[in-house]
Structures are given as C-alpha cells and as structure tokens.
Design a protein around this motif. Structure first.
Motif, PDB file in Angstrom:
ATOM      1  N   SER A   8       0.863  -1.425  -0.068  1.00 49.88           N
ATOM      2  CA  SER A   8       0.050  -0.010  -0.196  1.00 49.88           C
ATOM      3  C   SER A   8       0.794   1.122   0.178  1.00 49.88           C
ATOM      4  N   HIS A   9       0.310   2.269  -0.543  1.00 45.70           N
ATOM      5  CA  HIS A   9       1.011   3.585  -0.443  1.00 45.70           C
ATOM      6  C   HIS A   9       0.451   4.409   0.713  1.00 45.70           C
ATOM      7  N   ARG A  10       1.306   5.467   1.137  1.00 45.61           N
ATOM      8  CA  ARG A  10       0.974   6.283   2.106  1.00 45.61           C
ATOM      9  C   ARG A  10       0.828   7.846   1.541  1.00 45.61           C
ATOM     10  N   TYR A  11      -0.468   8.293   1.171  1.00 46.63           N
ATOM     11  CA  TYR A  11      -0.623   9.651   0.554  1.00 46.63           C
ATOM     12  C   TYR A  11      -0.572  10.741   1.746  1.00 46.63           C
ATOM     13  N   SER A  12      -0.213  11.882   1.136  1.00 45.33           N
ATOM     14  CA  SER A  12      -0.223  13.016   1.911  1.00 45.33           C
ATOM     15  C   SER A  12      -0.682  14.196   0.956  1.00 45.33           C
TER      16      SER A  12
END
Length: 89
Positions: free
Chosen positions: A85-89
């Motif tokens: 999974s990716h961590r988006y900001s």
C-alpha cells in the motif's frame, strides 16, 4: 395518422430544414495562424535556473516513492518500498 407517423414526419421536416440551412449558410472565415512558440533557448534558461533549487531540496530529503493517486496526492514512503500500500499526503 398514428403517433409514430407524426413523429417520423416531424423528424424528416427538421432534417430537411437543417439541410437547407447548412447549404445556404455563408462560408466561415478561416482561423488566424497560431502564434509561434517562444525560442527554445529562453525556455531552457528558465528551467535550468529553477533546477538547482529542486535538486538541493530532493537531496535534503530522502527519495520518495512519488506514486500519485487519482486525487493527485503523492506517496510519502521511500522509493522502492516493499509495502503493497501507499501512504498519501
């Protein structure tokens, strides 16, 4: 006449009117020639001046994944992360 016959007659009348309007319409003037793009040398000078600041900023921070989601947010995990999974900001 039935309802379908009336509809067909109205459609054919609209089509004939549109054809008549299309053939009698005056010719439209051609669009003006597009303006030439700016010289490539000026464009390169502008981008080369901005690149050192970007490079120094990237070297100060660790390399990020950079994956973008549909809303335009970018992943803040490190480049080549093993997580699925990716961590988006």
């Amino acid at each position: 006449m039935s309802k379908m016959d009336n509809l067909r007659a109205m459609r054919e009348a609209k089509y004939a009117e549109a054809q008549k309007r299309a053939t009698s319409a005056p010719a439209r003037p051609k669009a003006a020639a597009p303006v030439a793009p700016p010289a490539p040398a000026a464009k390169e000078a502008a981008t080369s001046a901005a690149q050192p600041a970007v490079q120094s900023e990237q070297s100060a921070t660790e390399e990020l994944c950079g994956h973008r989601n549909m809303s335009g947010r970018t992943c803040t995990r490190e480049r080549g992360h093993a997580a699925k999974s990716h961590r988006y900001s």
